[in-house]
Design a protein around this motif. Structure first.
Motif, PDB file in Angstrom:
ATOM      1  N   LEU A 153       0.829  -1.209   0.000  1.00  9.12           N
ATOM      2  CA  LEU A 153       0.000   0.000   0.000  1.00  9.12           C
ATOM      3  C   LEU A 153       0.865   1.262   0.000  1.00  9.12           C
ATOM      4  CD1 LEU A 153      -2.681  -1.215   2.543  1.00  9.12           C
ATOM      5  CD2 LEU A 153      -3.166  -0.514   0.190  1.00  9.12           C
ATOM      6  N   ALA A 154       1.917   1.260   0.815  1.00  8.21           N
ATOM      7  CA  ALA A 154       2.776   2.437   0.931  1.00  8.21           C
ATOM      8  C   ALA A 154       3.461   2.768  -0.392  1.00  8.21           C
ATOM      9  CB  ALA A 154       3.819   2.205   2.018  1.00  8.21           C
ATOM     10  N   HIS A 155       3.862   1.736  -1.129  1.00  7.28           N
ATOM     11  CA  HIS A 155       4.584   1.957  -2.385  1.00  7.28           C
ATOM     12  C   HIS A 155       3.661   2.185  -3.575  1.00  7.28           C
ATOM     13  CE1 HIS A 155       8.797   1.307  -1.262  1.00  7.28           C
ATOM     14  NE2 HIS A 155       8.371   0.378  -0.404  1.00  7.28           N
ATOM     15  N   GLU A 156       2.439   1.617  -3.533  1.00  5.95           N
ATOM     16  CA  GLU A 156       1.600   1.619  -4.736  1.00  5.95           C
ATOM     17  C   GLU A 156       0.473   2.640  -4.714  1.00  5.95           C
ATOM     18  OE1 GLU A 156       0.152  -2.319  -5.513  1.00  5.95           O
ATOM     19  OE2 GLU A 156       2.152  -3.215  -5.521  1.00  5.95           O
ATOM     20  N   VAL A 157       0.046   3.095  -3.529  1.00  5.34           N
ATOM     21  CA  VAL A 157      -1.129   3.978  -3.446  1.00  5.34           C
ATOM     22  C   VAL A 157      -0.688   5.360  -2.977  1.00  5.34           C
ATOM     23  CG1 VAL A 157      -3.443   4.267  -2.532  1.00  5.34           C
ATOM     24  CG2 VAL A 157      -2.550   1.961  -2.910  1.00  5.34           C
ATOM     25  N   GLU A 158      -0.751   6.309  -3.894  1.00  6.45           N
ATOM     26  CA  GLU A 158      -0.169   7.627  -3.655  1.00  6.45           C
ATOM     27  C   GLU A 158      -0.787   8.348  -2.461  1.00  6.45           C
ATOM     28  OE1 GLU A 158       0.706  11.801  -6.123  1.00  6.45           O
ATOM     29  OE2 GLU A 158      -0.349  10.129  -7.077  1.00  6.45           O
ATOM     30  N   ASN A 159      -2.095   8.186  -2.263  1.00  7.17           N
ATOM     31  CA  ASN A 159      -2.785   8.945  -1.217  1.00  7.17           C
ATOM     32  C   ASN A 159      -2.670   8.303   0.163  1.00  7.17           C
ATOM     33  OD1 ASN A 159      -4.246  11.300  -0.602  1.00  7.17           O
ATOM     34  ND2 ASN A 159      -6.182  10.195  -0.561  1.00  7.17           N
ATOM     35  N   ILE A 160      -1.961   7.198   0.273  1.00  8.47           N
ATOM     36  CA  ILE A 160      -1.685   6.589   1.577  1.00  8.47           C
ATOM     37  C   ILE A 160      -0.292   7.031   2.001  1.00  8.47           C
ATOM     38  CG2 ILE A 160      -1.250   4.406   2.769  1.00  8.47           C
ATOM     39  CD1 ILE A 160      -3.494   3.182   1.084  1.00  8.47           C
ATOM     40  N   VAL A 161      -0.229   7.825   3.075  1.00 12.01           N
ATOM     41  CA  VAL A 161       1.002   8.544   3.401  1.00 12.01           C
ATOM     42  C   VAL A 161       1.630   8.139   4.730  1.00 12.01           C
ATOM     43  CG1 VAL A 161       0.217  10.561   2.083  1.00 12.01           C
ATOM     44  CG2 VAL A 161      -0.218  10.441   4.553  1.00 12.01           C
ATOM     45  N   ALA A 162       0.905   7.378   5.552  1.00 10.62           N
ATOM     46  CA  ALA A 162       1.405   7.094   6.898  1.00 10.62           C
ATOM     47  C   ALA A 162       0.727   5.863   7.455  1.00 10.62           C
ATOM     48  CB  ALA A 162       1.157   8.296   7.816  1.00 10.62           C
ATOM     49  N   MET A 163       1.239   5.404   8.591  1.00  5.11           N
ATOM     50  CA  MET A 163       0.670   4.247   9.253  1.00  5.11           C
ATOM     51  C   MET A 163       0.778   4.391  10.754  1.00  5.11           C
ATOM     52  SD  MET A 163       1.721   0.262   9.121  1.00  5.11           S
ATOM     53  CE  MET A 163       0.458  -0.957   9.508  1.00  5.11           C
ATOM     54  N   LYS A 164      -0.301   4.010  11.454  1.00  2.17           N
ATOM     55  CA  LYS A 164      -0.279   3.823  12.900  1.00  2.17           C
ATOM     56  C   LYS A 164      -0.185   2.327  13.139  1.00  2.17           C
ATOM     57  CE  LYS A 164      -3.023   4.446  17.124  1.00  2.17           C
ATOM     58  NZ  LYS A 164      -4.320   4.906  17.699  1.00  2.17           N
ATOM     59  N   GLU A 165       0.934   1.883  13.711  1.00  3.52           N
ATOM     60  CA  GLU A 165       1.191   0.451  13.891  1.00  3.52           C
ATOM     61  C   GLU A 165       0.963   0.085  15.353  1.00  3.52           C
ATOM     62  OE1 GLU A 165       2.021  -2.519  14.160  1.00  3.52           O
ATOM     63  OE2 GLU A 165       2.056  -3.249  12.108  1.00  3.52           O
ATOM     64  N   ALA A 166      -0.038  -0.750  15.599  1.00  2.00           N
ATOM     65  CA  ALA A 166      -0.364  -1.160  16.969  1.00  2.00           C
ATOM     66  C   ALA A 166      -0.487  -2.676  17.071  1.00  2.00           C
ATOM     67  CB  ALA A 166      -1.650  -0.487  17.437  1.00  2.00           C
ATOM     68  N   SER A 167       0.324  -3.376  16.289  1.00  2.00           N
ATOM     69  CA  SER A 167       0.299  -4.837  16.360  1.00  2.00           C
ATOM     70  C   SER A 167       1.088  -5.355  17.546  1.00  2.00           C
ATOM     71  CB  SER A 167       0.882  -5.442  15.071  1.00  2.00           C
ATOM     72  OG  SER A 167       2.276  -5.187  14.976  1.00  2.00           O
ATOM     73  N   GLY A 168       2.044  -4.570  18.039  1.00  2.00           N
ATOM     74  CA  GLY A 168       2.930  -5.026  19.093  1.00  2.00           C
ATOM     75  C   GLY A 168       4.011  -5.970  18.605  1.00  2.00           C
ATOM     76  N   GLU A 169       4.051  -6.232  17.297  1.00  2.00           N
ATOM     77  CA  GLU A 169       5.035  -7.146  16.711  1.00  2.00           C
ATOM     78  C   GLU A 169       6.263  -6.347  16.278  1.00  2.00           C
ATOM     79  OE1 GLU A 169       4.805 -10.362  16.602  1.00  2.00           O
ATOM     80  OE2 GLU A 169       2.741 -10.569  17.291  1.00  2.00           O
ATOM     81  N   MET A 170       7.317  -6.385  17.093  1.00  2.00           N
ATOM     82  CA  MET A 170       8.466  -5.526  16.846  1.00  2.00           C
ATOM     83  C   MET A 170       9.204  -5.885  15.556  1.00  2.00           C
ATOM     84  SD  MET A 170       8.592  -3.130  19.094  1.00  2.00           S
ATOM     85  CE  MET A 170      10.270  -2.536  18.963  1.00  2.00           C
ATOM     86  N   VAL A 171       9.306  -7.168  15.230  1.00  2.00           N
ATOM     87  CA  VAL A 171       9.990  -7.545  13.990  1.00  2.00           C
ATOM     88  C   VAL A 171       9.213  -7.023  12.790  1.00  2.00           C
ATOM     89  CG1 VAL A 171      10.723  -9.478  12.547  1.00  2.00           C
ATOM     90  CG2 VAL A 171      11.111  -9.553  15.021  1.00  2.00           C
ATOM     91  N   GLN A 172       7.891  -7.158  12.834  1.00  2.00           N
ATOM     92  CA  GLN A 172       7.058  -6.615  11.756  1.00  2.00           C
ATOM     93  C   GLN A 172       7.270  -5.113  11.619  1.00  2.00           C
ATOM     94  OE1 GLN A 172       2.937  -7.999  11.043  1.00  2.00           O
ATOM     95  NE2 GLN A 172       2.279  -5.949  11.596  1.00  2.00           N
ATOM     96  N   CYS A 173       7.316  -4.408  12.735  1.00  2.00           N
ATOM     97  CA  CYS A 173       7.536  -2.959  12.709  1.00  2.00           C
ATOM     98  C   CYS A 173       8.878  -2.621  12.065  1.00  2.00           C
ATOM     99  CB  CYS A 173       7.483  -2.389  14.123  1.00  2.00           C
ATOM    100  SG  CYS A 173       5.855  -2.475  14.897  1.00  2.00           S
ATOM    101  N   MET A 174       9.914  -3.370  12.418  1.00  6.21           N
ATOM    102  CA  MET A 174      11.241  -3.100  11.862  1.00  6.21           C
ATOM    103  C   MET A 174      11.293  -3.397  10.370  1.00  6.21           C
ATOM    104  SD  MET A 174      13.906  -4.157  14.914  1.00  6.21           S
ATOM    105  CE  MET A 174      13.160  -5.737  15.346  1.00  6.21           C
ATOM    106  N   GLN A 175      10.566  -4.412   9.924  1.00  6.60           N
ATOM    107  CA  GLN A 175      10.516  -4.705   8.489  1.00  6.60           C
ATOM    108  C   GLN A 175       9.873  -3.547   7.724  1.00  6.60           C
ATOM    109  OE1 GLN A 175       8.328  -8.385   8.740  1.00  6.60           O
ATOM    110  NE2 GLN A 175      10.164  -9.655   8.592  1.00  6.60           N
ATOM    111  N   ILE A 176       8.793  -3.005   8.278  1.00  4.45           N
ATOM    112  CA  ILE A 176       8.133  -1.867   7.635  1.00  4.45           C
ATOM    113  C   ILE A 176       9.070  -0.665   7.588  1.00  4.45           C
ATOM    114  CG2 ILE A 176       6.239  -0.195   7.871  1.00  4.45           C
ATOM    115  CD1 ILE A 176       4.621  -2.537   9.175  1.00  4.45           C
TER     116      ILE A 176
END
Length: 291
Positions: A153-176
């Motif tokens: 979504l971040a790379h393909e959809v121009e109008n998506i500009v940010a993310m609030k990440e509340a998964s608690g999954e630190m590895v997932q967060c670091m990958q993003i």
């Protein structure tokens, strides 16, 4: 979207004993968090008990927040649902001229596939007059939005500009954080993990705790963003027990107990949310008496 860096606060909705919205208390809270140094406010997030609000009340709350904030800080508006068509309709009809962006939670309850989540966001982004902030909170939605879906979504959809990440999954967060576009903003949605996530490279926090800890939480985030981690750690350690108490039973029951202790709001809710238990309320009072 540099205005989304720093501390955003997901405002509670104060109620009176008769369950009507307490507009005076909301105005007081808005002034309190802005005076405390938050960088922007979020209206109509789930912390504001939006599932219990009527369409008319949501519209009134949004307009009231715009009016009382009076452009002192940006305002982000929460518009999300499991019904994609309904989100599109609201985005097309709500008066959003004064909104900085839209915070839109991933579809909940229906537990769509990753492709369904992608298509949902792509559709609402095309309809939105304002930039979209993704919101991944699997503890509430029942479905985690994976790093691959977020990055697509971040790379393909121009109008998506940010993310609030509340998964608690630190590895997932670091990958993003590793693979996101350079100008894509990522903010934490976990108050207790925020410092660690800022250290990993996040741009800020959309916080529940900042409703109460507006000054200290904002200062902690600013210190971390300026790489002053000794100062950030000291502030985080001061608030850490508060985070635990705040979320031990329910959000927003916990944060409203904190705010009621300070006299900023009354401790009223709409069902199915109920107040914090007497035992928790006492623990919160004891903690705040020493804070």
């Amino acid at each position: 979207m540099e205005q989304l860096r720093g501390t955003g606060v997901a405002l509670v909705t104060p109620f009176k004993a008769d369950e009507s919205i307490d507009w005076n208390a909301l105005e007081k809270l808005i002034n309190y968090v802005i005076d405390g140094g938050v960088d922007y406010v979020v209206s109509l997030g789930t912390t504001g008990e939006t599932p219990t609000l009527s369409s008319e009340e949501k519209l009134d709350l949004m307009k009231f927040t715009f009016e009382k904030v009076a452009k002192r800080v940006p305002v982000v508006v929460g518009i999300g649902d499991y019904n994609t068509r309904d989100v599109v309709k609201r985005l097309e009809t709500c008066p959003l001229d004064e909104a900085a962006a839209i915070l839109s939670v991933a579809p909940y309850y229906s537990k769509p596939t990753q492709e369904g989540i992608y298509q949902h966001y792509k559709t609402i982004a095309a309809a939105s007059p304002k930039p979209i902030i993704l919101y991944n909170v699997p503890g509430r939605t029942g479905r985690n939005m994976t790093a691959d879906t977020t990055l697509r979504l971040a790379h393909e959809v121009e109008n998506i500009v940010a993310m609030k990440e509340a998964s608690g999954e630190m590895v997932q967060c670091m990958q993003i954080l590793r693979d996101k576009p350079k100008d894509f903003i990522v903010v934490s949605g976990d108050d207790a993990l925020a410092l660690a996530q800022l250290a990993c490279g996040m741009d800020g926090v959309i916080s529940v705790a900042a409703n109460y800890f507006a000054t200290d939480f904002s200062a902690m985030v600013k210190a971390a963003l300026n790489n002053d981690y000794p100062a950030a750690r000291a502030l985080n350690n001061k608030m850490l027990k508060g985070f635990d108490l705040m979320f031990s039973e329910n959000n927003p029951a916990g944060i409203k107990a904190f705010l009621a202790n300070r006299g900023l709001v009354e401790n009223y809710f709409r069902l199915p949310v109920v107040p914090a238990t007497d035992g928790l309320y006492q623990q919160i009072g004891d903690y705040l008496s020493k804070y």
